[in-house]
Enzyme design. Structure first.
Site, PDB file in Angstrom:
ATOM      1  N   ARG A  76       0.811  -1.324   0.166  1.00 47.73           N
ATOM      2  CA  ARG A  76       0.103  -0.036  -0.361  1.00 47.73           C
ATOM      3  C   ARG A  76       0.968   1.149  -0.121  1.00 47.73           C
ATOM      4  O   ARG A  76       1.652   1.661   1.356  1.00 47.73           O
ATOM      5  CB  ARG A  76      -0.937  -0.034   1.140  1.00 47.73           C
ATOM      6  CG  ARG A  76      -1.240   1.104   1.540  1.00 47.73           C
ATOM      7  CD  ARG A  76      -3.033   1.765   0.886  1.00 47.73           C
ATOM      8  NE  ARG A  76      -3.734   0.615   0.897  1.00 47.73           N
ATOM      9  CZ  ARG A  76      -5.236  -0.026   0.373  1.00 47.73           C
ATOM     10  NH1 ARG A  76      -5.023   1.285  -1.304  1.00 47.73           N
ATOM     11  NH2 ARG A  76      -5.994  -1.082   0.286  1.00 47.73           N
ATOM     12  N   ARG A 102       0.609  -6.650  -9.441  1.00 46.35           N
ATOM     13  CA  ARG A 102       1.314  -6.208  -8.019  1.00 46.35           C
ATOM     14  C   ARG A 102       1.419  -7.376  -6.915  1.00 46.35           C
ATOM     15  O   ARG A 102       1.988  -6.769  -6.176  1.00 46.35           O
ATOM     16  CB  ARG A 102       0.137  -4.579  -7.686  1.00 46.35           C
ATOM     17  CG  ARG A 102      -1.292  -5.094  -7.456  1.00 46.35           C
ATOM     18  CD  ARG A 102      -1.711  -4.457  -7.114  1.00 46.35           C
ATOM     19  NE  ARG A 102      -2.991  -4.437  -6.017  1.00 46.35           N
ATOM     20  CZ  ARG A 102      -3.813  -3.494  -6.050  1.00 46.35           C
ATOM     21  NH1 ARG A 102      -3.401  -2.641  -5.121  1.00 46.35           N
ATOM     22  NH2 ARG A 102      -5.011  -4.093  -5.506  1.00 46.35           N
ATOM     23  N   HIS A 163       0.082   3.667 -10.519  1.00 49.28           N
ATOM     24  CA  HIS A 163      -0.826   3.752  -9.859  1.00 49.28           C
ATOM     25  C   HIS A 163      -0.023   4.577  -8.565  1.00 49.28           C
ATOM     26  O   HIS A 163       0.448   4.119  -7.391  1.00 49.28           O
ATOM     27  CB  HIS A 163      -1.849   2.994  -8.952  1.00 49.28           C
ATOM     28  CG  HIS A 163      -3.023   2.724  -7.744  1.00 49.28           C
ATOM     29  ND1 HIS A 163      -2.719   4.101  -6.990  1.00 49.28           N
ATOM     30  CD2 HIS A 163      -4.074   2.399  -7.584  1.00 49.28           C
ATOM     31  CE1 HIS A 163      -3.713   3.878  -5.959  1.00 49.28           C
ATOM     32  NE2 HIS A 163      -4.880   3.240  -6.703  1.00 49.28           N
ATOM     33  N   ASP A 208     -12.460   9.761  -6.093  1.00 48.17           N
ATOM     34  CA  ASP A 208     -12.105   8.780  -7.250  1.00 48.17           C
ATOM     35  C   ASP A 208     -12.417   9.196  -8.369  1.00 48.17           C
ATOM     36  O   ASP A 208     -13.791   8.483  -9.034  1.00 48.17           O
ATOM     37  CB  ASP A 208     -12.586   7.396  -6.330  1.00 48.17           C
ATOM     38  CG  ASP A 208     -12.184   6.146  -6.689  1.00 48.17           C
ATOM     39  OD1 ASP A 208     -11.378   6.309  -8.097  1.00 48.17           O
ATOM     40  OD2 ASP A 208     -12.898   4.941  -6.493  1.00 48.17           O
ATOM     41  N   GLU A 267      -2.485   8.775 -11.021  1.00 50.42           N
ATOM     42  CA  GLU A 267      -2.581   7.536 -11.548  1.00 50.42           C
ATOM     43  C   GLU A 267      -2.147   7.620 -13.103  1.00 50.42           C
ATOM     44  O   GLU A 267      -3.345   7.960 -14.243  1.00 50.42           O
ATOM     45  CB  GLU A 267      -3.395   6.126 -11.718  1.00 50.42           C
ATOM     46  CG  GLU A 267      -3.081   6.635  -9.763  1.00 50.42           C
ATOM     47  CD  GLU A 267      -4.449   5.618  -9.217  1.00 50.42           C
ATOM     48  OE1 GLU A 267      -5.108   4.572 -10.329  1.00 50.42           O
ATOM     49  OE2 GLU A 267      -5.537   6.408  -8.863  1.00 50.42           O
TER      50      GLU A 267
HETATM   51  C1  BG6 Z   1      -7.534   4.369  -6.862  1.00 49.48           C
HETATM   52  C2  BG6 Z   1      -9.209   3.469  -7.634  1.00 49.48           C
HETATM   53  O1  BG6 Z   1      -7.034   3.822  -8.484  1.00 49.48           O
HETATM   54  O2  BG6 Z   1      -7.526   2.528  -6.227  1.00 49.48           O
HETATM   55  C3  BG6 Z   1      -9.623   3.041  -6.252  1.00 49.48           C
HETATM   56  O3  BG6 Z   1      -9.816   3.790  -8.531  1.00 49.48           O
HETATM   57  C4  BG6 Z   1      -9.433   2.101  -5.174  1.00 49.48           C
HETATM   58  O4  BG6 Z   1     -11.383   2.806  -6.604  1.00 49.48           O
HETATM   59  C5  BG6 Z   1      -8.452   2.471  -5.586  1.00 49.48           C
HETATM   60  O5  BG6 Z   1     -10.210   2.093  -4.459  1.00 49.48           O
HETATM   61  C6  BG6 Z   1      -7.360   1.619  -4.484  1.00 49.48           C
HETATM   62  O6  BG6 Z   1      -7.322   0.579  -4.250  1.00 49.48           O
HETATM   63  P1  BG6 Z   1      -6.754  -1.014  -4.184  1.00 49.48           P
HETATM   64  O7  BG6 Z   1      -7.018  -2.010  -4.516  1.00 49.48           O
HETATM   65  O8  BG6 Z   1      -5.104  -0.687  -4.092  1.00 49.48           O
HETATM   66  O9  BG6 Z   1      -7.275  -0.837  -2.445  1.00 49.48           O
END
Ligand code: BG6
Length: 296
Positions: A76, A102, A163, A208, A267
């Site tokens: 994360r 990932r 991302h 978002d 992103e």
């Molecule tokens: C973003 C999405 O790119 O990633 C969101 O648009 C999402 O909807 C976020 O909540 C995080 O995603 P994840 O799968 O890493 O929790």
């Protein structure tokens, strides 16, 4: 899939004195650079850039202090690679969010220095019918290039996103420019399509958005950290802007409840209407290039 130890990787690749493969968080192997031009980290798990800091600047990427570092789970923060789908799988609710890239361990295949002193690492991985090569250049800019080759005998559709999580001083005060006039899918409003006005994007709640059909660079102005981050891109037709705000932050187990004011994501992507359509043997490269400048 690599089974090489950090020692074997350090011996195989010509790494130099200021960089090394080593065991990082959760026992996962990472490449660490402590260079004169920049420092940074790239985990083989997910080919995940978790840190980048050009000399003379504070860290640019946001990392969750409670991220998991475990096989089978995404990291994360930093720059998760979303591929070959973005968000939930289109048909399979059991499939992991944001695809497989990932979650897999990538193989480092080359390492080199540029004349400017940047460290360039190349990682490869086969995901479904695609051969992926990811090249990360850590220097005064962070440049990430994902090359995608369709190995199937039939056309394939794929979504992709770099991302990128940024550290910000206060998300309520940052401004993003570059997307004026662009149509976006507002995921917070159930997928409604709207047009961005000419004013900069500011965050006033959960955000978002998938901005479609845009090749524009974005600029993130941060009046608290007194810096400006520029995200340039190519081979990308979408840009996603995200902040989970209060409730969604609470729902994510690997995200601190009080983490949302200190981050936002811009992103570099090709998703939804802009998904890649690759013929047999067809290839594509998506590139994001980040730079940072002080504003005071
Ligand atoms: C973003 C999405 O790119 O990633 C969101 O648009 C999402 O909807 C976020 O909540 C995080 O995603 P994840 O799968 O890493 O929790």
């Amino acid at each position: 899939m690599t089974h090489e130890t950090p020692e074997q990787l350090n011996a195989r690749l010509d790494i130099g004195k200021d960089a090394r493969f080593e065991i990082g968080q959760g026992g996962l192997t990472r490449l660490t650079l402590d260079g004169a031009v920049a420092s940074g980290q790239v985990y083989l798990h997910g080919a995940h850039v978790t840190a980048w800091q050009p000399a003379g600047h504070a860290p640019v990427l946001w990392m969750s202090p409670i991220s998991r570092f475990e096989p089978g789970h995404p990291i994360r923060g930093g720059v998760p690679l979303c591929f070959p789908w973005f968000g939930p799988h289109p048909h399979d609710p059991q499939a992991p969010a944001h695809g497989l890239a990932r979650l897999e361990t990538w193989q480092p295949t080359a390492l080199r220095r540029t004349a400017d002193g940047d460290l360039v690492v190349e990682l490869q991985r086969r995901i479904a019918d695609f051969d992926l090569t990811y090249t990360v250049s850590l220097g005064r800019t962070l440049t990430m290039t994902l090359h995608i080759l369709n190995r199937a005998a039939a056309p394939r559709r794929a979504e992709v996103a770099l991302h990128t999580y940024f550290t910000v001083g206060d998300v309520k005060q940052v401004q993003i420019t570059g997307l004026g006039g662009t149509i976006y899918v507002d995921k917070v409003a159930g997928g409604t399509r709207r047009r961005q006005g000419d004013e900069p994007i500011m965050f006033h709640g959960e955000t978002d958005r998938v901005y479609l059909n845009t090749q524009a660079a974005c600029v993130l102005d941060d009046p608290v950290l007194l810096r400006r981050i520029t995200v340039e891109k190519s081979g990308s037709n979408s840009t996603v802007v995200w902040n989970p705000w209060i409730d969604k932050a609470r729902r994510m187990p690997d995200f601190p409840d009080d983490g949302w004011p200190g981050m936002c994501c811009i992103e570099t992507a090709s998703v939804a209407d802009d998904a890649l359509q690759l013929p047999p043997g067809g290839d594509h490269a998506i590139i994001a290039s980040l730079s940072v400048a002080r504003t005071a």
